[in-house]
Design a protein around this motif. Sequence first.
Motif, PDB file in Angstrom:
ATOM      1  N   MET A  70       0.853  -1.175   0.000  1.00 53.54           N
ATOM      2  CA  MET A  70       0.000   0.000   0.000  1.00 53.54           C
ATOM      3  C   MET A  70       0.896   1.234   0.000  1.00 53.54           C
ATOM      4  SD  MET A  70      -3.363   0.799   2.176  1.00 53.54           S
ATOM      5  CE  MET A  70      -3.058   1.259   3.833  1.00 53.54           C
ATOM      6  N   GLN A  71       0.601   2.179  -0.888  1.00 51.72           N
ATOM      7  CA  GLN A  71       1.433   3.369  -1.041  1.00 51.72           C
ATOM      8  C   GLN A  71       1.303   4.352   0.114  1.00 51.72           C
ATOM      9  OE1 GLN A  71       0.359   4.901  -4.858  1.00 51.72           O
ATOM     10  NE2 GLN A  71       1.849   3.639  -5.922  1.00 51.72           N
ATOM     11  N   ILE A  72       0.244   4.267   0.871  1.00 58.82           N
ATOM     12  CA  ILE A  72       0.033   5.209   1.969  1.00 58.82           C
ATOM     13  C   ILE A  72       1.165   5.141   2.983  1.00 58.82           C
ATOM     14  CG2 ILE A  72      -1.390   3.631   3.345  1.00 58.82           C
ATOM     15  CD1 ILE A  72      -2.110   7.320   3.148  1.00 58.82           C
ATOM     16  N   TYR A  73       1.774   3.983   3.156  1.00 56.90           N
ATOM     17  CA  TYR A  73       2.842   3.839   4.144  1.00 56.90           C
ATOM     18  C   TYR A  73       4.003   4.787   3.881  1.00 56.90           C
ATOM     19  CZ  TYR A  73       0.414  -0.480   5.448  1.00 56.90           C
ATOM     20  OH  TYR A  73      -0.517  -1.393   5.844  1.00 56.90           O
ATOM     21  N   SER A  74       4.300   5.030   2.636  1.00 57.36           N
ATOM     22  CA  SER A  74       5.431   5.899   2.306  1.00 57.36           C
ATOM     23  C   SER A  74       5.136   7.378   2.574  1.00 57.36           C
ATOM     24  CB  SER A  74       5.840   5.707   0.844  1.00 57.36           C
ATOM     25  OG  SER A  74       4.810   6.141  -0.015  1.00 57.36           O
ATOM     26  N   THR A  75       3.871   7.722   2.781  1.00 58.16           N
ATOM     27  CA  THR A  75       3.502   9.119   3.018  1.00 58.16           C
ATOM     28  C   THR A  75       3.324   9.443   4.497  1.00 58.16           C
ATOM     29  OG1 THR A  75       1.127   8.709   2.833  1.00 58.16           O
ATOM     30  CG2 THR A  75       2.329   9.220   0.798  1.00 58.16           C
ATOM     31  N   LEU A  76       3.344   8.443   5.348  1.00 56.13           N
ATOM     32  CA  LEU A  76       3.121   8.656   6.778  1.00 56.13           C
ATOM     33  C   LEU A  76       4.428   8.956   7.497  1.00 56.13           C
ATOM     34  CD1 LEU A  76       0.655   5.709   7.494  1.00 56.13           C
ATOM     35  CD2 LEU A  76       0.087   8.100   7.099  1.00 56.13           C
ATOM     36  N   THR A  77       4.342   9.801   8.518  1.00 56.90           N
ATOM     37  CA  THR A  77       5.510  10.047   9.353  1.00 56.90           C
ATOM     38  C   THR A  77       5.763   8.812  10.208  1.00 56.90           C
ATOM     39  OG1 THR A  77       4.206  10.992  11.147  1.00 56.90           O
ATOM     40  CG2 THR A  77       5.034  12.528   9.470  1.00 56.90           C
ATOM     41  N   GLN A  78       6.968   8.683  10.701  1.00 61.27           N
ATOM     42  CA  GLN A  78       7.349   7.506  11.488  1.00 61.27           C
ATOM     43  C   GLN A  78       6.438   7.299  12.708  1.00 61.27           C
ATOM     44  OE1 GLN A  78       9.588   5.359  10.426  1.00 61.27           O
ATOM     45  NE2 GLN A  78       9.573   4.015  12.190  1.00 61.27           N
ATOM     46  N   PRO A  79       6.153   8.352  13.509  1.00 64.86           N
ATOM     47  CA  PRO A  79       5.278   8.141  14.680  1.00 64.86           C
ATOM     48  C   PRO A  79       3.872   7.656  14.299  1.00 64.86           C
ATOM     49  CG  PRO A  79       6.435  10.234  14.857  1.00 64.86           C
ATOM     50  CD  PRO A  79       6.702   9.710  13.491  1.00 64.86           C
ATOM     51  N   ILE A  80       3.327   8.190  13.228  1.00 69.66           N
ATOM     52  CA  ILE A  80       1.983   7.769  12.814  1.00 69.66           C
ATOM     53  C   ILE A  80       2.027   6.360  12.244  1.00 69.66           C
ATOM     54  CG2 ILE A  80       0.099   8.224  11.190  1.00 69.66           C
ATOM     55  CD1 ILE A  80       0.558  11.191  11.676  1.00 69.66           C
ATOM     56  N   LEU A  81       3.046   6.056  11.494  1.00 71.34           N
ATOM     57  CA  LEU A  81       3.194   4.724  10.936  1.00 71.34           C
ATOM     58  C   LEU A  81       3.241   3.681  12.046  1.00 71.34           C
ATOM     59  CD1 LEU A  81       3.557   3.088   8.333  1.00 71.34           C
ATOM     60  CD2 LEU A  81       6.020   3.403   8.566  1.00 71.34           C
ATOM     61  N   ILE A  82       3.968   3.978  13.100  1.00 74.66           N
ATOM     62  CA  ILE A  82       4.052   3.055  14.237  1.00 74.66           C
ATOM     63  C   ILE A  82       2.683   2.872  14.877  1.00 74.66           C
ATOM     64  CG2 ILE A  82       5.004   2.810  16.577  1.00 74.66           C
ATOM     65  CD1 ILE A  82       7.587   4.144  15.447  1.00 74.66           C
ATOM     66  N   MET A  83       1.893   3.939  14.939  1.00 72.79           N
ATOM     67  CA  MET A  83       0.554   3.850  15.542  1.00 72.79           C
ATOM     68  C   MET A  83      -0.407   3.004  14.730  1.00 72.79           C
ATOM     69  SD  MET A  83      -0.606   7.416  17.228  1.00 72.79           S
ATOM     70  CE  MET A  83       0.346   8.718  16.511  1.00 72.79           C
ATOM     71  N   VAL A  84      -0.324   3.087  13.416  1.00 71.39           N
ATOM     72  CA  VAL A  84      -1.349   2.443  12.580  1.00 71.39           C
ATOM     73  C   VAL A  84      -0.941   1.089  12.024  1.00 71.39           C
ATOM     74  CG1 VAL A  84      -2.343   4.663  11.914  1.00 71.39           C
ATOM     75  CG2 VAL A  84      -0.646   3.602  10.417  1.00 71.39           C
ATOM     76  N   LEU A  85       0.340   0.817  11.991  1.00 72.52           N
ATOM     77  CA  LEU A  85       0.823  -0.426  11.386  1.00 72.52           C
ATOM     78  C   LEU A  85       0.863  -1.524  12.439  1.00 72.52           C
ATOM     79  CD1 LEU A  85       1.777  -1.548   8.704  1.00 72.52           C
ATOM     80  CD2 LEU A  85       4.102  -0.929   9.333  1.00 72.52           C
ATOM     81  N   LYS A  86      -0.017  -2.498  12.312  1.00 74.32           N
ATOM     82  CA  LYS A  86      -0.094  -3.624  13.239  1.00 74.32           C
ATOM     83  C   LYS A  86      -0.006  -4.919  12.443  1.00 74.32           C
ATOM     84  CE  LYS A  86      -1.217  -0.907  16.715  1.00 74.32           C
ATOM     85  NZ  LYS A  86      -0.194  -0.058  17.090  1.00 74.32           N
ATOM     86  N   TYR A  87       0.615  -5.898  13.019  1.00 78.16           N
ATOM     87  CA  TYR A  87       0.761  -7.189  12.353  1.00 78.16           C
ATOM     88  C   TYR A  87      -0.629  -7.773  12.058  1.00 78.16           C
ATOM     89  CZ  TYR A  87       2.043 -11.972  11.359  1.00 78.16           C
ATOM     90  OH  TYR A  87       2.186 -13.183  10.745  1.00 78.16           O
ATOM     91  N   ASP A  94      -9.883   7.222  12.426  1.00 78.73           N
ATOM     92  CA  ASP A  94     -10.186   7.432  13.843  1.00 78.73           C
ATOM     93  C   ASP A  94      -9.198   8.403  14.490  1.00 78.73           C
ATOM     94  OD1 ASP A  94     -12.276   5.648  13.592  1.00 78.73           O
ATOM     95  OD2 ASP A  94     -11.209   3.968  14.528  1.00 78.73           O
ATOM     96  N   LEU A  95      -7.929   8.255  14.133  1.00 79.90           N
ATOM     97  CA  LEU A  95      -6.875   9.083  14.702  1.00 79.90           C
ATOM     98  C   LEU A  95      -7.092  10.564  14.376  1.00 79.90           C
ATOM     99  CD1 LEU A  95      -4.090   9.169  16.147  1.00 79.90           C
ATOM    100  CD2 LEU A  95      -3.065   8.860  13.891  1.00 79.90           C
ATOM    101  N   PHE A  96      -7.456  10.859  13.129  1.00 81.07           N
ATOM    102  CA  PHE A  96      -7.604  12.251  12.735  1.00 81.07           C
ATOM    103  C   PHE A  96      -8.985  12.811  13.053  1.00 81.07           C
ATOM    104  CE2 PHE A  96      -3.836  11.021  10.408  1.00 81.07           C
ATOM    105  CZ  PHE A  96      -3.021  12.095  10.685  1.00 81.07           C
ATOM    106  N   ARG A  97      -9.999  11.990  13.127  1.00 85.63           N
ATOM    107  CA  ARG A  97     -11.333  12.484  13.467  1.00 85.63           C
ATOM    108  C   ARG A  97     -11.434  12.936  14.913  1.00 85.63           C
ATOM    109  NH1 ARG A  97     -15.332  11.880   9.679  1.00 85.63           N
ATOM    110  NH2 ARG A  97     -14.871  10.345   8.083  1.00 85.63           N
ATOM    111  N   GLU A  98     -10.646  12.331  15.798  1.00 83.70           N
ATOM    112  CA  GLU A  98     -10.737  12.706  17.206  1.00 83.70           C
ATOM    113  C   GLU A  98     -10.307  14.155  17.429  1.00 83.70           C
ATOM    114  OE1 GLU A  98      -6.634  11.252  19.359  1.00 83.70           O
ATOM    115  OE2 GLU A  98      -8.159   9.760  18.983  1.00 83.70           O
TER     116      GLU A  98
END
Length: 123
Positions: A1-18, A31-35
């Motif tokens: 997924m191309q979205i991963y390359s556009t995310l900052t490291q802290p956000i990537l860590i938050m959203v990327l789960k095995y 959910d993260l941005f709507r809050e």
Amino acid sequence: MQIYSTLTQPILIMVLKYGHKDQDVWKTLDDLFREKKDARSIELENELCSMVHSDRSIMEFCQKIHVKVDLLANIGSRVPEKTLVAYLLNILEPKFNNIATLICHRKPLSVFLQVRSMLALEE
């Protein structure tokens, strides 16, 4: 997924789960941005209401207003045209009082772009 390359490291860590699927990542991002959406909406509306015309040209000033309105629309807080015109007319310098009064009494009330043009001509 191309979205991963556009995310900052802290956000990537938050959203990327095995084991997460693409739609799980999108849901987490949403959910993260709507809050923060309501707080951002209040902040933008306050900025819009507290703008001052000062020494800017009408076109420049209206552009700054329109940027705020577009940002609000992007987070789901659309500003009605009538409200936008009212914001603009209420924050103008006194030298525009006569044209502002005329605009307020037009039936139907002019849309923002018409008001911008009328004010630019008056300027």
